[in-house]
Design a protein around this motif. Structure first.
Motif, mmCIF file in Angstrom:
data_model
loop_
_atom_site.group_PDB
_atom_site.id
_atom_site.type_symbol
_atom_site.label_atom_id
_atom_site.label_comp_id
_atom_site.label_asym_id
_atom_site.label_seq_id
_atom_site.Cartn_x
_atom_site.Cartn_y
_atom_site.Cartn_z
ATOM 1 N N ALA A 220 13.309 -2.363 19.242
ATOM 2 C CA ALA A 220 12.341 -3.412 18.884
ATOM 3 C C ALA A 220 11.174 -2.884 18.059
ATOM 4 O O ALA A 220 10.794 -3.510 17.056
ATOM 5 C CB ALA A 220 11.838 -4.111 20.150
ATOM 6 N N PRO A 221 10.557 -1.719 18.397
ATOM 7 C CA PRO A 221 9.455 -1.220 17.556
ATOM 8 C C PRO A 221 9.893 -0.932 16.128
ATOM 9 O O PRO A 221 9.149 -1.205 15.180
ATOM 10 C CB PRO A 221 9.013 0.060 18.282
ATOM 11 N N LEU A 222 11.107 -0.376 15.955
ATOM 12 C CA LEU A 222 11.608 -0.105 14.601
ATOM 13 C C LEU A 222 11.786 -1.391 13.820
ATOM 14 O O LEU A 222 11.409 -1.479 12.633
ATOM 15 C CB LEU A 222 12.931 0.655 14.695
ATOM 16 N N VAL A 223 12.364 -2.418 14.456
ATOM 17 C CA VAL A 223 12.564 -3.707 13.783
ATOM 18 C C VAL A 223 11.219 -4.308 13.380
ATOM 19 O O VAL A 223 11.066 -4.836 12.267
ATOM 20 C CB VAL A 223 13.346 -4.663 14.708
ATOM 21 N N GLU A 224 10.241 -4.220 14.267
ATOM 22 C CA GLU A 224 8.914 -4.762 13.947
ATOM 23 C C GLU A 224 8.288 -4.031 12.769
ATOM 24 O O GLU A 224 7.679 -4.656 11.889
ATOM 25 C CB GLU A 224 8.023 -4.655 15.178
ATOM 26 N N GLU A 225 8.444 -2.699 12.724
ATOM 27 C CA GLU A 225 7.880 -1.935 11.613
ATOM 28 C C GLU A 225 8.555 -2.289 10.295
ATOM 29 O O GLU A 225 7.895 -2.437 9.259
ATOM 30 C CB GLU A 225 8.018 -0.437 11.888
ATOM 31 N N VAL A 226 9.891 -2.417 10.323
ATOM 32 C CA VAL A 226 10.618 -2.772 9.099
ATOM 33 C C VAL A 226 10.209 -4.157 8.619
ATOM 34 O O VAL A 226 9.968 -4.368 7.414
ATOM 35 C CB VAL A 226 12.139 -2.696 9.349
ATOM 36 N N ASN A 227 10.121 -5.114 9.526
ATOM 37 C CA ASN A 227 9.703 -6.462 9.133
ATOM 38 C C ASN A 227 8.278 -6.471 8.591
ATOM 39 O O ASN A 227 7.959 -7.208 7.647
ATOM 40 C CB ASN A 227 9.814 -7.406 10.327
ATOM 41 N N ALA A 228 7.406 -5.638 9.185
ATOM 42 C CA ALA A 228 6.033 -5.550 8.686
ATOM 43 C C ALA A 228 6.009 -4.973 7.270
ATOM 44 O O ALA A 228 5.258 -5.451 6.401
ATOM 45 C CB ALA A 228 5.190 -4.691 9.628
ATOM 46 N N LEU A 229 6.852 -3.970 7.017
ATOM 47 C CA LEU A 229 6.927 -3.393 5.673
ATOM 48 C C LEU A 229 7.468 -4.410 4.670
ATOM 49 O O LEU A 229 6.971 -4.504 3.537
ATOM 50 C CB LEU A 229 7.808 -2.145 5.691
ATOM 51 N N LEU A 230 8.509 -5.160 5.082
ATOM 52 C CA LEU A 230 9.054 -6.186 4.188
ATOM 53 C C LEU A 230 8.024 -7.260 3.882
ATOM 54 O O LEU A 230 7.897 -7.716 2.731
ATOM 55 C CB LEU A 230 10.298 -6.814 4.825
ATOM 56 N N GLU A 231 7.280 -7.668 4.897
ATOM 57 C CA GLU A 231 6.251 -8.682 4.684
ATOM 58 C C GLU A 231 5.151 -8.162 3.769
ATOM 59 O O GLU A 231 4.668 -8.873 2.872
ATOM 60 C CB GLU A 231 5.665 -9.108 6.028
ATOM 61 N N SER A 232 4.749 -6.898 3.979
ATOM 62 C CA SER A 232 3.707 -6.306 3.133
ATOM 63 C C SER A 232 4.178 -6.196 1.684
ATOM 64 O O SER A 232 3.424 -6.507 0.746
ATOM 65 C CB SER A 232 3.343 -4.923 3.668
ATOM 66 N N ARG A 233 5.462 -5.789 1.512
ATOM 67 C CA ARG A 233 5.996 -5.672 0.148
ATOM 68 C C ARG A 233 6.059 -7.043 -0.517
ATOM 69 O O ARG A 233 5.687 -7.193 -1.696
ATOM 70 C CB ARG A 233 7.387 -5.058 0.207
ATOM 71 N N THR A 235 4.264 -9.652 0.158
ATOM 72 C CA THR A 235 2.903 -10.108 -0.128
ATOM 73 C C THR A 235 2.359 -9.441 -1.379
ATOM 74 O O THR A 235 1.731 -10.092 -2.235
ATOM 75 C CB THR A 235 1.992 -9.798 1.071
ATOM 76 N N SER A 236 2.611 -8.124 -1.511
ATOM 77 C CA SER A 236 2.126 -7.400 -2.690
ATOM 78 C C SER A 236 2.765 -7.919 -3.965
ATOM 79 O O SER A 236 2.080 -8.118 -4.983
ATOM 80 C CB SER A 236 2.411 -5.902 -2.526
ATOM 81 N N VAL A 237 4.095 -8.135 -3.917
ATOM 82 C CA VAL A 237 4.788 -8.637 -5.106
ATOM 83 C C VAL A 237 4.296 -10.040 -5.457
ATOM 84 O O VAL A 237 4.052 -10.356 -6.638
ATOM 85 C CB VAL A 237 6.313 -8.638 -4.860
ATOM 86 N N THR A 238 4.139 -10.880 -4.431
ATOM 87 C CA THR A 238 3.666 -12.245 -4.691
ATOM 88 C C THR A 238 2.276 -12.243 -5.306
ATOM 89 O O THR A 238 2.006 -12.974 -6.282
ATOM 90 C CB THR A 238 3.660 -13.044 -3.371
ATOM 91 N N LYS A 239 1.385 -11.418 -4.763
ATOM 92 C CA LYS A 239 0.029 -11.358 -5.322
ATOM 93 C C LYS A 239 0.037 -10.824 -6.750
ATOM 94 O O LYS A 239 -0.724 -11.302 -7.604
ATOM 95 C CB LYS A 239 -0.851 -10.494 -4.434
ATOM 96 N N ALA A 240 0.892 -9.826 -7.008
ATOM 97 C CA ALA A 240 0.969 -9.283 -8.364
ATOM 98 C C ALA A 240 1.450 -10.347 -9.346
ATOM 99 O O ALA A 240 0.920 -10.471 -10.461
ATOM 100 C CB ALA A 240 1.895 -8.074 -8.385
ATOM 101 N N LEU A 292 4.996 -11.859 -18.206
ATOM 102 C CA LEU A 292 5.360 -12.823 -17.178
ATOM 103 C C LEU A 292 6.845 -12.725 -16.830
ATOM 104 O O LEU A 292 7.233 -12.814 -15.656
ATOM 105 C CB LEU A 292 5.036 -14.238 -17.656
ATOM 106 N N ARG A 293 7.676 -12.531 -17.827
ATOM 107 C CA ARG A 293 9.106 -12.410 -17.563
ATOM 108 C C ARG A 293 9.412 -11.116 -16.808
ATOM 109 O O ARG A 293 10.279 -11.074 -15.945
ATOM 110 C CB ARG A 293 9.881 -12.459 -18.877
ATOM 111 N N LEU A 294 8.685 -10.049 -17.126
ATOM 112 C CA LEU A 294 8.875 -8.799 -16.387
ATOM 113 C C LEU A 294 8.428 -8.938 -14.933
ATOM 114 O O LEU A 294 9.000 -8.328 -14.027
ATOM 115 C CB LEU A 294 8.095 -7.655 -17.042
ATOM 116 N N ALA A 295 7.407 -9.726 -14.710
ATOM 117 C CA ALA A 295 6.852 -9.861 -13.357
ATOM 118 C C ALA A 295 7.835 -10.504 -12.394
ATOM 119 O O ALA A 295 7.784 -10.252 -11.185
ATOM 120 C CB ALA A 295 5.569 -10.684 -13.400
ATOM 121 N N VAL A 296 8.742 -11.339 -12.921
ATOM 122 C CA VAL A 296 9.682 -12.017 -12.034
ATOM 123 C C VAL A 296 10.996 -11.257 -11.888
ATOM 124 O O VAL A 296 11.899 -11.710 -11.181
ATOM 125 C CB VAL A 296 9.981 -13.447 -12.539
#
Length: 452
Positions: A220-233, A235-240, A292-296
């Motif tokens: 469970a801790p590993l799954v939570e860490e992976v999901n947190a990393l995916l969410e952070s990534r 979020t970063s891509v969306t903000k960029a 813009l095309r590169l960003a997507v």
């Protein structure tokens, strides 16, 4: 054995442990069986020795017994059961009829205790002897006799051999069941790890955005860490992308204003300055669209996998271009081979094919030819136009960002540069050559999607 596989590693350890345990069990069981069967034989021989001592006639000069033993095998020559009585003083000996005219080589047996020994038998086999020194009072004196009872060891050897065969079969069956149980235990025990690997694969392929499901407390801790990393990534891509979009939209108004300024300058007769401002505004607009095309685009690592039909992407793009004003005037020829699934996200593949076909449509005089084929672990597509083409010494400059080799048509030179960036992200390649019709030939090479 693949040592990187946790399942095979655990199975190998279980197999070694089961084999060693069964071998040790077989050795111990054989030893215990032999000890117990020899103990039983000794008990029988002690009883026989007691019965023999009871019928010895100490008054006789030569050792003799008053009655035969009840077991008839003592009267059958070389039957495997023997007895012998020896006068310790005179050496006179009396033997069972089963010994015939042979004499047992009896070891010394002092101390009055029965002694067990192993000697060679009358027929050359292995013989087990039980010998005891007995004092008996006769009419005139006390006499000392060496009394020996012997039995052939062959029945014990046969029993041990039969036991070993039966035990080997039982232990082999038990070993098979233990190995099967170990395999089931490993499979069931590692099933959460298998589910985790499947979830990671789904994330890699883009069919899932998170690891979902119930996992044991150890994972469970590993799954939570992976999901947190995916969410952070994410979020970063969306903000960029949002920042890029905001920047692009923020520049649209100033660029439109520049076009208005150019129009006013043109109305005032400042044609040269108006043309310069238009060119600068157009180039800035092209670069904004490029970013813009590169960003997507879907940024990938070597661990990400995808599967998209190459022929479908080509035909879909071709259908759209045929409906444009420029595409309606061209003759399109598509010679596509067997469909290939390539390792590229669907949107990125459509973007790549669209760039190359749009470039061919822009420069073609009347015909665009598209060919597709498979070569080993890669799929290739070539696009040829019958336009003016490019000199061979300038081909290597194609695809460089911002380089335009022909100013006669509008554009910023970013299209083929973007195609090269898409291929770089997806481990593909692009090559340029002169077409047979004299125009440009662009060849795309893409890795095939993984099977299964």
């Amino acid at each position: 054995m693949n040592l990187s596989s946790l399942r095979l590693r655990l199975m190998g350890l279980a197999l070694v442990w089961v084999v060693l345990s069964l071998v040790a069990a077989a050795v111990v069981l054989q030893y215990l069986f032999a000890i117990n069967i020899e103990r039983t034989m000794r008990s029988d021989m002690e009883a026989t020795l007691g019965r023999l001592a009871a019928v010895i006639m100490p008054e006789m000069e030569t050792p003799a017994i008053s009655a035969p033993l009840p077991d008839p095998l003592y009267s059958v020559p070389l039957s495997g059961k023997y007895w012998q009585i020896e006068d310790a003083e005179t050496g006179e000996t009396t033997r069972s009829r089963s010994l015939w005219d042979l004499e047992l080589a009896v070891p010394d047996a002092g101390g009055g205790q029965a002694v067990m020994s192993h000697v060679e038998g009358p027929s050359g086999g292995h013989l087990l002897l039980l010998t005891q020194m007995l004092e008996m009072s006769g009419p005139e004196r006390t006499r000392l006799f060496r009394v020996t009872v012997g039995e052939d060891h062959a029945p014990i050897d046969a029993a041990i051999s039969s036991f070993n065969s039966d035990a080997a079969a039982v232990l082999a069956l038990l070993g098979s069941l233990l190995i099967l149980a170990a395999w089931l235990q490993i499979v069931l025990g590692l099933s959460p790890v298998t589910a985790l690997r499947r979830g990671v694969e789904e994330v890699r392929q883009g069919s899932a955005d998170r690891l979902r499901g119930k996992f044991p407390t150890e994972l469970a801790p590993l799954v939570e860490e992976v999901n947190a990393l995916l969410e952070s990534r994410e979020t970063s891509v969306t903000k960029a992308r949002e920042r890029a979009a905001d920047l692009a939209h923020g520049l649209k108004t100033p660029l439109a204003a520049l076009h208005g300024v150019a129009e006013r300058l043109r109305a005032q007769g400042e044609e040269r300055e108006a043309h310069l401002i238009d060119d600068l505004a157009f180039e800035m607009s092209e670069r904004v669209d490029h970013q813009l095309r590169l960003a997507v685009l879907h940024q990938r690592t070597s661990a990400h996998t995808a599967s998209t039909s190459l022929n479908t992407a080509v035909l879909r793009t071709l259908t759209v271009l045929k409906k444009t004003a420029r595409g309606e005037t061209l003759h399109w020829v598509a010679q596509l081979g067997d469909d290939c699934q390539v390792d590229m996200h669907r949107q990125d593949l459509l973007e790549l094919v669209g760039i190359v076909l749009e470039n061919a449509a822009k420069w073609a005089e009347g015909r665009v030819t598209i060919r597709g084929w498979r070569a080993g672990e890669h799929a290739s597509v070539s696009v040829e136009d019958d336009g003016p083409g490019i000199a061979e010494d300038q081909l290597e400059q194609l695809g460089r960002r911002g380089v335009r080799l022909d100013e006669s048509k509008p554009g910023s030179g970013l299209g083929l540069a973007m195609a090269a960036e898409i291929l770089e992200i997806n481990r593909g390649a692009i090559a340029y050559d002169r077409a047979e019709s004299g125009g440009l030939k662009v060849t795309l090479t893409l890795p095939l999607a993984a099977r299964g």
